[in-house]
Enzyme design. Structure first.
Site, PDB file in Angstrom:
ATOM      1  CG  ASP A  64      -5.424  -6.910  -5.756  1.00 28.85           C
ATOM      2  OD1 ASP A  64      -6.002  -7.905  -5.310  1.00 28.85           O
ATOM      3  OD2 ASP A  64      -4.671  -6.198  -5.043  1.00 28.85           O
ATOM      4  CG  HIS A  91      -1.846  -1.070   1.422  1.00 30.54           C
ATOM      5  ND1 HIS A  91      -1.712  -2.029   2.387  1.00 30.54           N
ATOM      6  CD2 HIS A  91      -2.974  -1.372   0.745  1.00 30.54           C
ATOM      7  CE1 HIS A  91      -2.730  -2.879   2.310  1.00 30.54           C
ATOM      8  NE2 HIS A  91      -3.505  -2.518   1.314  1.00 30.54           N
TER       9      HIS A  91
HETATM   10  P1  AMP Z   1      -6.499  -3.560  -0.529  1.00 26.65           P
HETATM   11  O1  AMP Z   1      -6.323  -2.801   0.745  1.00 26.65           O
HETATM   12  O2  AMP Z   1      -6.172  -5.012  -0.432  1.00 26.65           O
HETATM   13  O3  AMP Z   1      -7.837  -3.288  -1.189  1.00 26.65           O
HETATM   14  O4  AMP Z   1      -5.414  -2.983  -1.520  1.00 26.65           O
HETATM   15  C1  AMP Z   1      -5.369  -1.613  -1.843  1.00 26.65           C
HETATM   16  C2  AMP Z   1      -4.427  -1.388  -2.980  1.00 26.65           C
HETATM   17  O5  AMP Z   1      -3.128  -1.844  -2.620  1.00 26.65           O
HETATM   18  C3  AMP Z   1      -4.819  -2.184  -4.246  1.00 26.65           C
HETATM   19  O6  AMP Z   1      -4.606  -1.358  -5.390  1.00 26.65           O
HETATM   20  C4  AMP Z   1      -3.879  -3.347  -4.213  1.00 26.65           C
HETATM   21  O7  AMP Z   1      -3.604  -3.879  -5.493  1.00 26.65           O
HETATM   22  C5  AMP Z   1      -2.640  -2.710  -3.609  1.00 26.65           C
HETATM   23  N1  AMP Z   1      -1.773  -3.745  -3.062  1.00 26.65           N
HETATM   24  C6  AMP Z   1      -2.084  -4.683  -2.137  1.00 26.65           C
HETATM   25  N2  AMP Z   1      -1.034  -5.505  -1.926  1.00 26.65           N
HETATM   26  C7  AMP Z   1      -0.036  -5.074  -2.746  1.00 26.65           C
HETATM   27  C8  AMP Z   1       1.305  -5.520  -2.994  1.00 26.65           C
HETATM   28  N3  AMP Z   1       1.818  -6.561  -2.381  1.00 26.65           N
HETATM   29  N4  AMP Z   1       2.044  -4.826  -3.903  1.00 26.65           N
HETATM   30  C9  AMP Z   1       1.506  -3.769  -4.552  1.00 26.65           C
HETATM   31  N5  AMP Z   1       0.259  -3.306  -4.356  1.00 26.65           N
HETATM   32  C10 AMP Z   1      -0.507  -3.942  -3.464  1.00 26.65           C
END
Ligand code: AMP
Length: 286
Positions: free
Chosen positions: A150, A37
């Site tokens: 994602d 994030h």
């Molecule tokens: P989430 O909180 O899981 O909805 O993720 C929020 C954002 O962070 C989304 O755009 C995800 O793709 C990104 N994200 C989550 N994990 C990763 C990671 N390991 N590397 C890069 N981006 C991430």
């Protein structure tokens, strides 16, 4: 750093920034933040006058049997991390603010939403697109940052932005991993010690794909079968899907020729993890 929890306050804040001619970079999240994030936050911070982050565990993107109620949450820790990154605004709404009683409107990106993760999580991308479009309408960012972690989400949201003529640039950012290769995810906290160790097989299967492609293998069925064999040899795993698909249509490929997405979802116990490798213009990204 301002923390705003209601829609009218947010709208006023955004209007003032717009009047002052500020550009806004936006990072939507569900909180419980990690380096993945924060890499998006740094991108938004670098590229814009204002960096805005939303923290909202969106009930509409979870299925009835999924982990909405137990999804990890720690707002104070998240806020401290974002403050350190120089974020200007956290939008932290309640479910009732986002979806008041009588809420009825949903956004679907047909076809793409039913593939890969969409086939085992019906309604997931409808929930994602709906909340992201609402957040876009509220925050009116110039740029929005999403992670390649994602990949299907990035592809679907780009299509939504294109189809609905939204004046927003989607900025996809690299997938951030632990040192041993496991993709960072808020859900990794669910893994016990054995599952955490076994989860490495996801990354190893992508390393295998990379070496097969480098050796000249292009037949999707051969590559896919070797991935399945490797992952299945780890007794704690249960495969949801392993697919090699066209980067635009997400339809299965017979051979990797143009741009391709190698995507997988695997259960470790009750925890479902996803990972992927992108093959774009002949270059492997993972
Ligand atoms: P989430 O909180 O899981 O909805 O993720 C929020 C954002 O962070 C989304 O755009 C995800 O793709 C990104 N994200 C989550 N994990 C990763 C990671 N390991 N590397 C890069 N981006 C991430």
């Amino acid at each position: 750093m301002e923390i705003i929890t209601t829609v009218p306050e947010l709208q006023e804040r955004i209007m003032n920034w717009e009047k002052a001619g500020k550009t806004i970079g936006f990072v939507p999240t569900m909180g419980y933040l990690h380096e993945g994030h924060l890499s998006l936050v740094r991108g938004a911070r670098r590229g814009n006058d204002i960096a805005a982050v939303s923290i909202f565990v969106n009930p509409k993107q979870f299925g009835p049997a999924e982990d909405y109620n137990v999804y990890p949450r720690d707002f104070n820790r998240d806020a401290a991390l974002l403050e350190k990154e120089g974020v200007d605004l956290i939008f932290y709404p309640s479910v009732n603010d986002m979806y008041p009683a009588g809420y009825k409107t949903y956004v679907k990106v047909e076809d793409l939403e039913n593939k890969l993760c969409g086939s085992s999580r019906p309604g997931h991308f409808r929930g994602v697109c709906t909340v992201v479009l609402k957040l876009f309408n509220l925050i009116r960012p110039d740029e929005a940052y999403f992670g390649w972690k994602d990949a299907q989400q990035v592809i679907i949201l780009k299509k939504m932005v294109e189809d609905l003529n939204l004046p927003i640039k989607i900025r996809p950012m690299p997938l951030i991993r632990e040192k041993d290769g496991l993709a960072l995810s808020s859900r990794n906290i669910y893994l016990n010690q054995q599952e955490r160790k076994a989860a490495l097989v996801l990354y190893r299967s992508l390393e295998l794909v990379e070496s097969l492609i480098k050796d000249g293998e292009r037949r999707a069925a051969k590559i896919r079968q070797q991935m399945i064999d490797l992952i299945s040899a780890e007794p704690l795993t249960r495969i949801d899907y392993v697919e090699i698909v066209d980067f635009q249509t997400l339809d299965p490929l017979e051979a990797i020729e143009g741009d391709a997405l190698v995507a997988l979802a695997v259960y470790l116990g009750r925890t479902r993890l996803i990972d992927n490798l992108r093959f774009i213009s002949g270059v492997i990204e993972k």
